[in-house]
Enzyme design. Structure first.
Site, PDB file in Angstrom:
ATOM      1  N   ARG A 181       0.813  -1.225   0.000  1.00  0.00           N
ATOM      2  CA  ARG A 181       0.000   0.000   0.000  1.00  0.00           C
ATOM      3  C   ARG A 181       0.847   1.276   0.000  1.00  0.00           C
ATOM      4  O   ARG A 181       0.485   2.283   0.621  1.00  0.00           O
ATOM      5  CB  ARG A 181      -0.966   0.017   1.198  1.00  0.00           C
ATOM      6  CG  ARG A 181      -1.972  -1.120   1.205  1.00  0.00           C
ATOM      7  CD  ARG A 181      -2.907  -1.064   0.010  1.00  0.00           C
ATOM      8  NE  ARG A 181      -3.827  -2.186   0.011  1.00  0.00           N
ATOM      9  CZ  ARG A 181      -3.617  -3.354  -0.599  1.00  0.00           C
ATOM     10  NH1 ARG A 181      -2.486  -3.546  -1.288  1.00  0.00           N
ATOM     11  NH2 ARG A 181      -4.496  -4.319  -0.541  1.00  0.00           N
ATOM     12  N   SER A 230     -11.444   0.638   2.672  1.00  0.00           N
ATOM     13  CA  SER A 230     -10.681   0.180   3.837  1.00  0.00           C
ATOM     14  C   SER A 230     -10.064   1.372   4.560  1.00  0.00           C
ATOM     15  O   SER A 230      -9.383   2.190   3.948  1.00  0.00           O
ATOM     16  CB  SER A 230      -9.577  -0.791   3.398  1.00  0.00           C
ATOM     17  OG  SER A 230     -10.124  -1.970   2.865  1.00  0.00           O
ATOM     18  N   GLU A 300      -5.123   3.901   5.952  1.00  0.00           N
ATOM     19  CA  GLU A 300      -5.061   3.679   4.515  1.00  0.00           C
ATOM     20  C   GLU A 300      -5.766   4.822   3.797  1.00  0.00           C
ATOM     21  O   GLU A 300      -5.378   5.229   2.711  1.00  0.00           O
ATOM     22  CB  GLU A 300      -5.713   2.345   4.140  1.00  0.00           C
ATOM     23  CG  GLU A 300      -5.579   2.004   2.673  1.00  0.00           C
ATOM     24  CD  GLU A 300      -5.930   0.556   2.358  1.00  0.00           C
ATOM     25  OE1 GLU A 300      -6.504   0.319   1.284  1.00  0.00           O
ATOM     26  OE2 GLU A 300      -5.631  -0.331   3.187  1.00  0.00           O
TER      27      GLU A 300
END
Length: 321
Positions: A181, A230, A300
């Protein structure tokens, strides 16, 4: 004079000749999927890459620039965003095309789902995971978006980008510096398009994989809510939702913000949540998980802008780290 008007007045005729759209004091809650947050001093939507380059060369370096995508993974604070927000237009940057039997070129404003659909049409396997990511290619490139066991870094060949001075750069997969990520590509680079590579695959096999992705989303995620996807990255060795659940935060509400009862790593706006409600809820969850499991969850969702005076939110609610 409002902030946006003051900014445009300060720049004078520097922006003359640009073909894109400039909106002073742009309301960011109209853009973000959370439908919350303050205004940007100004919003610029360039007509194409050439227009974006001209804009970057015209705007002084002391004027802050912030790039946003389609707003799916974005939380804007109530005090708004200083300087210009750059949002790439679908017309100028939303194209996606097959350029070889295994390669696709996509603009940074192209929705991930559009790339998945194009790959299906062309019989190119390996892009089914994009069918389940509610974002755009620019964001996927920046954060190495992934789902269903596949990540963006596995498909990227090269990325086209402009720097803060409007100069063009072509980055290889290795130059993107991908990890979970994240990418180490310079934060001042604005991605405009990329070339991706998959592998030949039967239409029925690709379609089955995409259907499985869709079924999973509809079954376990609150896809019809005002959400940012998310909320936290998965910690090493566990899942964010498991730690959130363990800390008793499934369904937790602050103001109009709630951790989804369906998937507790999804934060939702139940109707009237402010940017403060959403961020305070997130930091409450982080504090409780830290207390329960000793794990420091990492956001995130991208959080941007100024805090409204009196509505500041401290990380982990000010706990000693």
């Amino acid at each position: 004079m409002r902030r946006g008007e003051a900014l445009l007045s300060k720049l004078g005729d520097r922006l003359t000749g640009l073909r894109g759209r400039i909106t002073p004091d742009a309301e960011m809650d109209k853009i973000t999927w959370f439908r919350a947050g303050g205004a940007a001093d100004a919003l610029f939507q360039p007509a194409d890459e050439e227009d974006l380059s001209a804009f970057l060369k015209a705007v002084p370096e002391d004027v802050p620039l912030t790039v946003v995508g389609i707003g799916s993974n974005l939380l804007v604070r109530e005090g708004g965003i200083p300087g210009f927000v750059i949002r790439l237009s679908a017309k100028g940057f939303g194209q996606a095309e097959v350029i070889s039997p295994t390669r696709i070129r996509a603009g940074a404003a192209a929705p991930d789902k559009r790339v998945a659909a194009l790959a299906l049409e062309a019989g190119i396997g390996g892009f089914h995971f994009y069918h389940g990511i509610p974002g755009g290619i620019g964001g996927a490139l920046r954060m190495n978006a992934g789902a269903n066991g596949v990540e963006t870094r596995e498909r990227v060949v090269e990325v086209r980008a402009l720097d803060r001075n409007g100069e063009l750069h072509i980055l290889s997969n290795a130059a993107m510096g991908y990890s979970y990520r994240a990418s180490t590509a310079s934060s001042d680079l604005i991605f405009t398009s990329a070339i991706f590579e998959g592998a030949p695959e039967e239409h029925d096999v690709i379609k089955a994989a995409m259907d499985a992705v869709q079924h999973h989303r509809e079954t376990v995620q609150p896809i019809r809510e005002k959400t940012g996807g998310s909320t936290f990255k998965n910690p090493e060795g566990t899942s964010a939702w498991k730690e959130i659940d363990k800390a008793g935060c499934r369904g937790l509400m602050i103001g109009g913000a709630q951790m989804s009862p369906l998937h507790c790593n999804f934060m939702i706006n139940t109707g009237n949540a402010s940017g403060y409600d959403l961020e305070y809820l997130g930091e409450t969850v982080r504090a409780r998980v830290l207390e329960k499991s000793g794990i420091r969850l990492q956001w995130e969702i991208k959080r941007l802008g100024r805090f409204k005076p009196g509505h500041e939110v401290q990380e982990f609610l000010g706990q000693l780290l």
